[in-house]
Design a protein around this motif. Structure first.
Motif, PDB file in Angstrom:
ATOM      1  N   ARG A 188      -1.103  43.453 -29.453  1.00 30.52           N
ATOM      2  CA  ARG A 188      -0.412  44.115 -28.341  1.00 30.52           C
ATOM      3  C   ARG A 188      -1.244  44.065 -27.061  1.00 30.52           C
ATOM      4  N   ALA A 189      -2.563  44.196 -27.197  1.00 33.64           N
ATOM      5  CA  ALA A 189      -3.419  44.166 -26.003  1.00 33.64           C
ATOM      6  C   ALA A 189      -3.353  42.800 -25.333  1.00 33.64           C
ATOM      7  N   MET A 190      -3.415  41.721 -26.149  1.00 28.76           N
ATOM      8  CA  MET A 190      -3.335  40.366 -25.595  1.00 28.76           C
ATOM      9  C   MET A 190      -1.990  40.133 -24.928  1.00 28.76           C
ATOM     10  N   VAL A 191      -0.921  40.539 -25.606  1.00 28.74           N
ATOM     11  CA  VAL A 191       0.420  40.366 -25.033  1.00 28.74           C
ATOM     12  C   VAL A 191       0.516  41.103 -23.709  1.00 28.74           C
ATOM     13  N   GLY A 192      -0.040  42.295 -23.659  1.00 26.13           N
ATOM     14  CA  GLY A 192      -0.020  43.062 -22.412  1.00 26.13           C
ATOM     15  C   GLY A 192      -0.760  42.360 -21.291  1.00 26.13           C
ATOM     16  N   GLY A 237       5.066  29.049 -28.700  1.00 24.29           N
ATOM     17  CA  GLY A 237       5.438  30.283 -29.366  1.00 24.29           C
ATOM     18  C   GLY A 237       6.474  31.052 -28.575  1.00 24.29           C
ATOM     19  N   PRO A 238       6.747  32.291 -28.989  1.00 22.33           N
ATOM     20  CA  PRO A 238       7.770  33.100 -28.328  1.00 22.33           C
ATOM     21  C   PRO A 238       7.426  33.354 -26.862  1.00 22.33           C
ATOM     22  N   PRO A 239       8.377  33.230 -25.960  1.00 16.63           N
ATOM     23  CA  PRO A 239       8.093  33.474 -24.541  1.00 16.63           C
ATOM     24  C   PRO A 239       7.519  34.863 -24.268  1.00 16.63           C
ATOM     25  N   VAL A 240       7.922  35.844 -25.065  1.00 21.07           N
ATOM     26  CA  VAL A 240       7.455  37.214 -24.822  1.00 21.07           C
ATOM     27  C   VAL A 240       6.051  37.449 -25.369  1.00 21.07           C
ATOM     28  N   ALA A 241       5.619  36.594 -26.304  1.00 16.84           N
ATOM     29  CA  ALA A 241       4.279  36.750 -26.893  1.00 16.84           C
ATOM     30  C   ALA A 241       3.736  35.369 -27.239  1.00 16.84           C
ATOM     31  N   PRO A 242       3.373  34.572 -26.229  1.00 17.39           N
ATOM     32  CA  PRO A 242       2.929  33.194 -26.472  1.00 17.39           C
ATOM     33  C   PRO A 242       1.699  33.132 -27.382  1.00 17.39           C
ATOM     34  N   SER A 280      -8.221  38.539 -13.593  1.00 16.13           N
ATOM     35  CA  SER A 280      -6.871  38.711 -14.129  1.00 16.13           C
ATOM     36  C   SER A 280      -6.591  37.782 -15.306  1.00 16.13           C
ATOM     37  N   HIS A 281      -7.547  36.921 -15.660  1.00 14.99           N
ATOM     38  CA  HIS A 281      -7.341  35.981 -16.763  1.00 14.99           C
ATOM     39  C   HIS A 281      -7.175  36.767 -18.062  1.00 14.99           C
ATOM     40  N   PRO A 282      -6.110  36.502 -18.832  1.00 13.60           N
ATOM     41  CA  PRO A 282      -5.852  37.299 -20.039  1.00 13.60           C
ATOM     42  C   PRO A 282      -6.767  36.988 -21.226  1.00 13.60           C
ATOM     43  N   MET A 283      -7.513  35.874 -21.196  1.00 12.52           N
ATOM     44  CA  MET A 283      -8.405  35.506 -22.297  1.00 12.52           C
ATOM     45  C   MET A 283      -7.688  35.585 -23.644  1.00 12.52           C
ATOM     46  N   ALA A 284      -6.529  34.966 -23.736  1.00 12.01           N
ATOM     47  CA  ALA A 284      -5.696  35.034 -24.938  1.00 12.01           C
ATOM     48  C   ALA A 284      -5.100  33.662 -25.221  1.00 12.01           C
TER      49      ALA A 284
END
Length: 201
Positions: free
Chosen positions: A98-102, A121-126, A141-145
């Motif tokens: 959830r943290a990565m998706v956020g 993968g899914p557009p909502v949670a790549p 701002s880089h999500p590092m995910a």
């Protein structure tokens, strides 16, 4: 380590004098010679290796790829890298928490909103993604995910101004370009300059 790691250690050390080093990250420099049809597969394979170190959480993992070439060359690189990351998603199963998706959603709606996103993968949670950014951006701002930001440059020398002590290492490809860039990169505080794909060896 990552920002989360540094913050966690600092929080537990309340009341103690603590020396904290800010998070560092790796970057990639790719010359136009590495984007030919004959060379592209090896280039993206090496680039993915440097990006996926510790699932992009390590301080040596590449977060940004500075790529030299025409607009069409950059688009081909982004598409090929997206396909390569999809292979990693299968071979090294990855489901963002959830943290990565956020963090990904925040980046897509904020600092990286005008980038060209290619996702696996899914557009909502790549499970992984490549973002072409044609302008400067706030790296915090880089999500590092498993997200790679690709920044086009007219010449690899144009990226020298973006090298500083927060950059832990730079992977360069083709290897023949290293000699012409190493001294200036290291002179700006970067710890190591190596051939692309050898960050974690």
């Amino acid at each position: 380590g990552s920002r989360a790691s540094v913050d966690a250690v600092a929080a537990q050390a309340a009341g103690t004098k603590t020396l904290v080093f800010n998070p560092r990250y790796g970057v990639t420099l790719i010359g136009r010679e590495a984007l030919t049809p004959e060379a592209l597969d090896e280039t993206v394979r090496r680039a993915a290796q440097d990006t996926m170190v510790s699932n992009q959480q390590a301080c040596i993992a590449s977060l940004v790829h500075y790529v030299e070439g025409s607009s069409a060359d950059i688009d081909r690189y982004c598409a090929a890298l997206t396909r390569e990351l999809a292979i990693w998603d299968v071979e090294h199963d990855h489901h963002p928490d959830r943290a990565m998706v956020g963090r990904i959603r925040t980046a897509r709606r904020g600092e990286l909103s005008d980038g060209k996103w290619m996702v696996n993968g899914p557009p909502v949670a790549p499970t992984s993604a490549v973002v072409r950014m044609d302008r400067g951006f706030d790296l915090s701002s880089h999500p590092m995910a498993r997200v790679v930001v690709v920044r086009p440059v007219g010449d690899l020398a144009d990226a020298m101004a973006l090298m500083h002590t927060a950059v832990s290492n730079v992977g360069i490809w083709p290897a023949e370009r290293i000699d012409g860039l190493r001294d200036e990169i290291c002179g700006r505080g970067v710890t190591s300059v190596i051939p692309l794909g050898e960050t974690d060896t």
